[in-house]
Enzyme design. Structure first.
Site, mmCIF file in Angstrom:
data_model
loop_
_atom_site.group_PDB
_atom_site.id
_atom_site.type_symbol
_atom_site.label_atom_id
_atom_site.label_comp_id
_atom_site.label_asym_id
_atom_site.label_seq_id
_atom_site.Cartn_x
_atom_site.Cartn_y
_atom_site.Cartn_z
ATOM 1 N N GLY A 1 0.797 -1.209 0.026
ATOM 2 C CA GLY A 1 -0.071 -0.091 -0.074
ATOM 3 C C GLY A 1 0.891 1.305 0.120
ATOM 4 N N LYS B 102 12.301 -2.626 -11.176
ATOM 5 C CA LYS B 102 12.294 -1.684 -12.040
ATOM 6 C C LYS B 102 11.361 -0.659 -11.634
ATOM 7 C CE LYS B 102 13.035 0.378 -16.246
ATOM 8 N NZ LYS B 102 14.164 1.076 -15.925
ATOM 9 N N ARG C 34 -9.031 -9.310 0.621
ATOM 10 C CA ARG C 34 -10.273 -8.997 1.492
ATOM 11 C C ARG C 34 -11.135 -8.244 0.365
ATOM 12 N NH1 ARG C 34 -6.174 -4.687 1.620
ATOM 13 N NH2 ARG C 34 -6.968 -2.916 0.360
ATOM 14 N N ARG D 253 -15.086 8.693 -3.530
ATOM 15 C CA ARG D 253 -15.011 8.731 -2.089
ATOM 16 C C ARG D 253 -15.366 9.885 -1.186
ATOM 17 N NH1 ARG D 253 -10.326 4.395 -0.343
ATOM 18 N NH2 ARG D 253 -10.673 2.840 -2.011
HETATM 19 C C1 MV4 Z 1 5.495 0.635 -7.872
HETATM 20 C C2 MV4 Z 1 5.578 2.031 -8.742
HETATM 21 C C3 MV4 Z 1 6.530 1.855 -9.543
HETATM 22 N N1 MV4 Z 1 7.173 1.124 -9.965
HETATM 23 N N2 MV4 Z 1 6.308 -0.357 -8.249
HETATM 24 C C4 MV4 Z 1 2.543 2.119 -4.430
HETATM 25 C C5 MV4 Z 1 1.680 1.340 -3.636
HETATM 26 C C6 MV4 Z 1 2.104 0.034 -3.750
HETATM 27 N N3 MV4 Z 1 0.545 -1.032 -4.035
HETATM 28 C C7 MV4 Z 1 2.893 -0.107 -5.016
HETATM 29 N N4 MV4 Z 1 3.197 1.103 -5.397
HETATM 30 C C8 MV4 Z 1 3.821 1.485 -6.604
HETATM 31 N N5 MV4 Z 1 4.648 0.358 -6.728
HETATM 32 C C9 MV4 Z 1 7.220 -0.177 -9.220
HETATM 33 N N6 MV4 Z 1 7.842 -1.222 -9.607
HETATM 34 C C10 MV4 Z 1 4.503 2.879 -8.102
HETATM 35 C C11 MV4 Z 1 3.687 2.598 -7.048
HETATM 36 C C12 MV4 Z 1 2.965 3.875 -6.842
HETATM 37 C C13 MV4 Z 1 1.554 3.645 -6.945
HETATM 38 C C14 MV4 Z 1 1.012 2.571 -7.351
HETATM 39 C C15 MV4 Z 1 -0.279 2.430 -7.456
HETATM 40 C C16 MV4 Z 1 -1.131 3.675 -7.202
HETATM 41 C C17 MV4 Z 1 -0.644 4.861 -6.918
HETATM 42 C C18 MV4 Z 1 0.726 4.931 -6.807
HETATM 43 C C19 MV4 Z 1 1.364 6.050 -6.327
HETATM 44 C C20 MV4 Z 1 2.395 6.194 -6.040
HETATM 45 C C21 MV4 Z 1 3.654 4.996 -6.471
#
Ligand code: MV4
Length: 449
Positions: free
Chosen positions: A165, A202, A292, A338
């Site tokens: 998260g 990455k 969930r 929301r």
């Molecule tokens: C990432 C990413 C970019 N590259 N993984 C944020 C929450 C977690 N569920 C995983 N997240 C991210 N993982 C890689 N390899 C960018 C995010 C991320 C993000 C992901 C989904 C929705 C909003 C976000 C906001 C910032 C960063």
């Protein structure tokens, strides 16, 4: 085994949502609540109510002993955890089952596996889900980190195995910063989660967040209910969600849906789950799985006609899935806003008494909320006070109806995020479905500036 009396181990709109599904199935409900929630709508509607502690969640909604005692005293034969709180606590799920109470959730072993992000990725890989390129499991050394980063290319992201998260992540722009940032990430993970296991991936610069809803019966049968686009987030809090995603074609949906449902069938997954992907340049990359029911489940209900909480309860009773994949049709478009009790632009919480409340209504408009005129929003919990879910045959029609419905909502006495949603629905990028996970924060920054 049929369930006759269901304890709802949650509060707010989701407690009410679960109560409604239970009552429609002829199941009695038991509300457990803190002293701050005595006057909550779901407590009033439930057949039985038990106060389990003072306002802090750690002493009430997270108090396992108090909740199990309430189940024993009330004679509940099942517990639904909702989302948040104890919903992804494998230990709690085990304790519930050890008391011969039906756990309305996945098998504890699957909750545990998916809670460890390194284990989750390994499992996802073995099940054939596409992953973000990165280290093969936990990082063993700085040398390994350097090798992996050189192979996949900078920037890379270091993530905590116990995070998720968005907690415990750091972007590493180049090799110069690698050693410092990996050891920083380790010590922060140790302090925050008591576990210094980290891995690297990455870094995807500008993806969308697209998640698939799945259900399994625990006996090797599974279905998917299509995807939701949850890219509009601020500080890892979703603001607006839609189904289907504006960028996924029916062919892509069917292709990925088949991959995720086969994966869930193979693992013998039970109950509701959400498989989260990042989507960039037409490719899906698995990041996490949530074991969930999610806040945004109603948009999936709107386009499939299925009641997801009813489905969860049926599965916990040992019944088969109520529909087969071939019978499912994804029809029309749904969007959820929301609505939070907070300043619409600074996001400062705005608890207090709701002096006047009127929910939107009309065709294809759903409001999930425990609000009523005179209700006092307690300051101790999440600020989400309502979800407005609107359906239309097309995305354009859905947006028109959503504007109409937002205009009908009346919440006085506290500030709400309704004006922010109204402004968002005027944005050409939103209207074109042209947004990624960075879009909302950039838009908000521009508006402040
Ligand atoms: C990432 C990413 C970019 N590259 N993984 C944020 C929450 C977690 N569920 C995983 N997240 C991210 N993982 C890689 N390899 C960018 C995010 C991320 C993000 C992901 C989904 C929705 C909003 C976000 C906001 C910032 C960063």
């Amino acid at each position: 085994m049929p369930i006759t009396r269901l304890l709802i181990a949650n509060r707010g709109e989701i407690a009410l949502r679960i109560h409604r599904a239970a009552h429609e199935m002829g199941i009695e409900t038991v509300a457990v609540h803190s002293t701050a929630d005595t006057d909550a709508m779901h407590v009033r509607l439930a057949d039985h109510a038990i106060c389990i502690g003072p306002p802090p969640a750690s002493e009430s909604y997270l108090n396992i002993a108090a909740i199990i005692s309430a189940a024993e005293i009330s004679g509940a034969d099942a517990i639904h955890p909702g989302y948040g709180f104890l919903s992804e606590n494998a230990k709690f799920a085990e304790i519930v089952e050890a008391h011969d109470i039906a756990w309305i959730g996945p098998k504890p072993e699957h909750i545990r596996t998916m809670g460890d992000k390194v284990e989750a990725k390994r499992t996802a890989r073995d099940l054939g889900l596409p992953l973000v390129p990165g280290s093969d499991g936990a990082l063993q050394s700085i040398e390994e980190a350097k090798e992996v980063a050189a192979r996949i290319g900078y920037p890379v992201l270091v993530k905590a195995a116990s995070g998720g998260g968005g907690r415990g992540m750091k972007v590493i722009p180049s090799e110069e910063d690698l050693e410092t940032l990996v050891s920083q990430a380790r010590s922060e993970a140790k302090a925050a989660f008591g576990d210094d296991t980290v891995y690297i991936e990455k870094y995807l610069g500008n993806p969308r967040h697209i998640e698939f809803q799945v259900f399994g019966d625990g006996n090797g049968n599974a279905i998917h209910l299509g995807e939701r686009d949850c890219s509009l987030q601020r500080r890892h809090q979703k603001v607006l969600e839609e189904a289907p995603s504006p960028v996924i074609s029916p062919e892509e949906r069917e292709r990925m849906g088949t991959i995720v449902s086969n994966a869930m069938a193979q693992m013998g997954y039970r109950g509701a789950g959400t498989i989260e992907f990042l989507w960039e340049n037409g490719e899906f990359y698995f990041i996490e799985m949530n074991t969930r029911l999610q806040v945004e489940h109603p948009v999936t209900e709107a386009i499939t006609g299925l009641d997801l909480v009813r489905e969860q309860i049926r599965i916990a009773e040992g019944k088969p899935l109520s529909v087969q994949q071939e019978e499912l049709r994804f029809t029309g478009h749904a969007i959820e806003c929301r609505i939070n009790a907070e300043d619409p632009w600074s996001f400062a919480p705005s608890p207090g008494q709701v002096t006047s409340y009127h929910a939107a209504g009309g065709m294809h408009v759903r409001v999930d909320s425990g609000l009523y005129s005179g209700y006092r929003i307690p300051p101790y919990y999440d600020s989400m006070i309502a979800k407005l879910i609107v359906y239309g045959r097309t995305r354009e029609g859905c947006i028109m109806r959503l504007k109409r419905a937002l205009g009908e909502m009346v919440v006085e006495g506290v500030k709400t995020s309704i004006p922010m949603h109204e402004a968002l629905l005027e944005e050409p990028d939103f209207l074109n479905g042209d947004y990624t996970i960075k879009w909302l924060e950039e838009w908000l920054a521009k508006r402040q500036g």
